[in-house]
Each structure stands twice: as structure tokens, then as C-alpha cells.
Scaffold this motif. Sequence first.
Motif, PDB file in Angstrom:
ATOM      1  N   ALA A  39       8.380   4.429   5.164  1.00  0.00           N
ATOM      2  CA  ALA A  39       7.600   3.360   5.802  1.00  0.00           C
ATOM      3  C   ALA A  39       7.620   2.106   4.943  1.00  0.00           C
ATOM      4  O   ALA A  39       7.719   0.988   5.467  1.00  0.00           O
ATOM      5  N   ALA A  40       7.541   2.275   3.635  1.00  0.00           N
ATOM      6  CA  ALA A  40       7.591   1.119   2.737  1.00  0.00           C
ATOM      7  C   ALA A  40       8.939   0.424   2.844  1.00  0.00           C
ATOM      8  O   ALA A  40       9.001  -0.812   2.893  1.00  0.00           O
ATOM      9  N   ARG A  41      10.012   1.205   2.889  1.00  0.00           N
ATOM     10  CA  ARG A  41      11.345   0.610   3.048  1.00  0.00           C
ATOM     11  C   ARG A  41      11.436  -0.144   4.373  1.00  0.00           C
ATOM     12  O   ARG A  41      11.930  -1.271   4.437  1.00  0.00           O
ATOM     13  N   ASN A  42      10.959   0.490   5.445  1.00  0.00           N
ATOM     14  CA  ASN A  42      11.015  -0.148   6.761  1.00  0.00           C
ATOM     15  C   ASN A  42      10.160  -1.413   6.803  1.00  0.00           C
ATOM     16  O   ASN A  42      10.575  -2.437   7.358  1.00  0.00           O
ATOM     17  N   ALA A  43       8.970  -1.331   6.214  1.00  0.00           N
ATOM     18  CA  ALA A  43       8.086  -2.499   6.207  1.00  0.00           C
ATOM     19  C   ALA A  43       8.688  -3.626   5.373  1.00  0.00           C
ATOM     20  O   ALA A  43       8.617  -4.800   5.747  1.00  0.00           O
ATOM     21  N   THR A  44       9.302  -3.264   4.256  1.00  0.00           N
ATOM     22  CA  THR A  44       9.948  -4.267   3.421  1.00  0.00           C
ATOM     23  C   THR A  44      11.096  -4.929   4.176  1.00  0.00           C
ATOM     24  O   THR A  44      11.245  -6.155   4.148  1.00  0.00           O
ATOM     25  N   GLY A  98       0.817  -1.215   0.000  1.00  0.00           N
ATOM     26  CA  GLY A  98       0.000   0.000   0.000  1.00  0.00           C
ATOM     27  C   GLY A  98       0.845   1.256   0.000  1.00  0.00           C
ATOM     28  O   GLY A  98       0.561   2.227  -0.725  1.00  0.00           O
ATOM     29  N   ALA A  99       1.905   1.253   0.793  1.00  0.00           N
ATOM     30  CA  ALA A  99       2.780   2.420   0.847  1.00  0.00           C
ATOM     31  C   ALA A  99       3.502   2.624  -0.477  1.00  0.00           C
ATOM     32  O   ALA A  99       3.648   3.754  -0.956  1.00  0.00           O
ATOM     33  N   VAL A 100       3.941   1.531  -1.083  1.00  0.00           N
ATOM     34  CA  VAL A 100       4.622   1.639  -2.381  1.00  0.00           C
ATOM     35  C   VAL A 100       3.664   2.173  -3.435  1.00  0.00           C
ATOM     36  O   VAL A 100       4.016   3.069  -4.212  1.00  0.00           O
ATOM     37  N   LEU A 101       2.458   1.654  -3.462  1.00  0.00           N
ATOM     38  CA  LEU A 101       1.476   2.144  -4.430  1.00  0.00           C
ATOM     39  C   LEU A 101       1.171   3.618  -4.209  1.00  0.00           C
ATOM     40  O   LEU A 101       1.073   4.392  -5.159  1.00  0.00           O
ATOM     41  N   ALA A 102       1.026   4.005  -2.961  1.00  0.00           N
ATOM     42  CA  ALA A 102       0.753   5.409  -2.663  1.00  0.00           C
ATOM     43  C   ALA A 102       1.913   6.295  -3.093  1.00  0.00           C
ATOM     44  O   ALA A 102       1.718   7.414  -3.562  1.00  0.00           O
ATOM     45  N   ALA A 103       3.124   5.806  -2.935  1.00  0.00           N
ATOM     46  CA  ALA A 103       4.297   6.602  -3.308  1.00  0.00           C
ATOM     47  C   ALA A 103       4.498   6.646  -4.815  1.00  0.00           C
ATOM     48  O   ALA A 103       4.978   7.647  -5.349  1.00  0.00           O
ATOM     49  N   VAL A 104       4.116   5.590  -5.508  1.00  0.00           N
ATOM     50  CA  VAL A 104       4.370   5.505  -6.945  1.00  0.00           C
ATOM     51  C   VAL A 104       3.286   6.203  -7.764  1.00  0.00           C
ATOM     52  O   VAL A 104       3.583   6.848  -8.759  1.00  0.00           O
ATOM     53  N   LEU A 105       2.042   6.056  -7.360  1.00  0.00           N
ATOM     54  CA  LEU A 105       0.948   6.646  -8.122  1.00  0.00           C
ATOM     55  C   LEU A 105       1.000   8.168  -8.026  1.00  0.00           C
ATOM     56  O   LEU A 105       1.252   8.722  -6.952  1.00  0.00           O
ATOM     57  N   PRO A 106       0.742   8.855  -9.122  1.00  0.00           N
ATOM     58  CA  PRO A 106       0.794  10.322  -9.079  1.00  0.00           C
ATOM     59  C   PRO A 106      -0.361  10.889  -8.262  1.00  0.00           C
ATOM     60  O   PRO A 106      -1.446  10.311  -8.213  1.00  0.00           O
ATOM     61  N   ALA A 107      -0.075  11.991  -7.634  1.00  0.00           N
ATOM     62  CA  ALA A 107      -1.101  12.653  -6.832  1.00  0.00           C
ATOM     63  C   ALA A 107      -2.116  13.312  -7.763  1.00  0.00           C
ATOM     64  O   ALA A 107      -1.772  13.812  -8.828  1.00  0.00           O
ATOM     65  N   THR A 108      -3.360  13.312  -7.352  1.00  0.00           N
ATOM     66  CA  THR A 108      -4.394  13.975  -8.142  1.00  0.00           C
ATOM     67  C   THR A 108      -4.391  15.459  -7.831  1.00  0.00           C
ATOM     68  O   THR A 108      -3.796  15.914  -6.835  1.00  0.00           O
ATOM     69  N   ARG A 109      -5.045  16.207  -8.679  1.00  0.00           N
ATOM     70  CA  ARG A 109      -5.135  17.659  -8.472  1.00  0.00           C
ATOM     71  C   ARG A 109      -5.800  17.946  -7.120  1.00  0.00           C
ATOM     72  O   ARG A 109      -5.334  18.791  -6.357  1.00  0.00           O
ATOM     73  N   ARG A 110      -6.826  17.209  -6.817  1.00  0.00           N
ATOM     74  CA  ARG A 110      -7.543  17.420  -5.558  1.00  0.00           C
ATOM     75  C   ARG A 110      -6.628  17.148  -4.354  1.00  0.00           C
ATOM     76  O   ARG A 110      -6.651  17.867  -3.365  1.00  0.00           O
TER      77      ARG A 110
END
Length: 142
Positions: free
Chosen positions: A107-112, A76-88
Amino acid sequence: MTAASDTSTLDDTRSKASDAYDAARERTSSAYEAARERASKAYESARDTVGRGTDWSTQNLSNNPVAAILGGFALGAVLAAVLPATRREREALGGVGHKLTDAAREAARNATDAAKEQIDEISNSAVQKVGQAVVDAVASKD
């Protein structure tokens, strides 16, 4: 040409056309049946593979819930970091978004890392148990 000759030629043409139609229908039917059988086998294979994957996932999730939670969090953290942020999101979060992205990556690095450690521990434990079982089996034969 005579009327009898025309009729004979017409009958020959009809017969040839009928034969060609029957042959084409037979080939089409055979091709359809072969494709249907291949599709059926592919479906069965996919269903079996998904079933085995589901069984494997269920067993591993119940045996290692911490690793599953850490893996899910990391994903989840990786997806959140990789996906572009929306305008909103950019409007609502402003500069905080960059901090959150950085925190999510960390957090993704630590969790990994934690998941890898957990998997290493489980793996080492399994290797030790198998090794001990082999030693016990050899000792019981003597």
C-alpha cells in the motif's frame, strides 16, 4: 616588614583582586549579552521558518488535498512497516501480522506511486500554465 608595609601590600592585593573581579564580571556580562542576543536571533529565525513552513503546508494542503491524503497514508504505512512489532502485537496478530506488514508495504508503494503521479500531473499543469502565460505575454507585446 613593617605594619605600614603590610597594610600597603594588603591594600594593593585588595585593589588588584577588586580590579580582577570587575574585569571578570564585565567579560562575563558581555559574554552573557552576546549569547542572549544570538539565542534571540536563532529563536526568531526558527519561528519565522516554522511560520513559513506552516503557511506553505496550509496552502499546499488546501490546493492539493488528494496528494496530502495520499502522502499521509504513505507515510503512515511506511512507519507501520518500518517500526518493529511489539510483543503484544505479535501475540494478538500472530501470522496475520506478516500479511498486514506486507500489505502495508505494498500500500505504501502504491500510495507513493499515486502521489508521484499526482505531483507530476500538478507539475505538468503548472508548467503548461506558465508556458501559456509567457506566450500570451509575448503575444500581447507584439
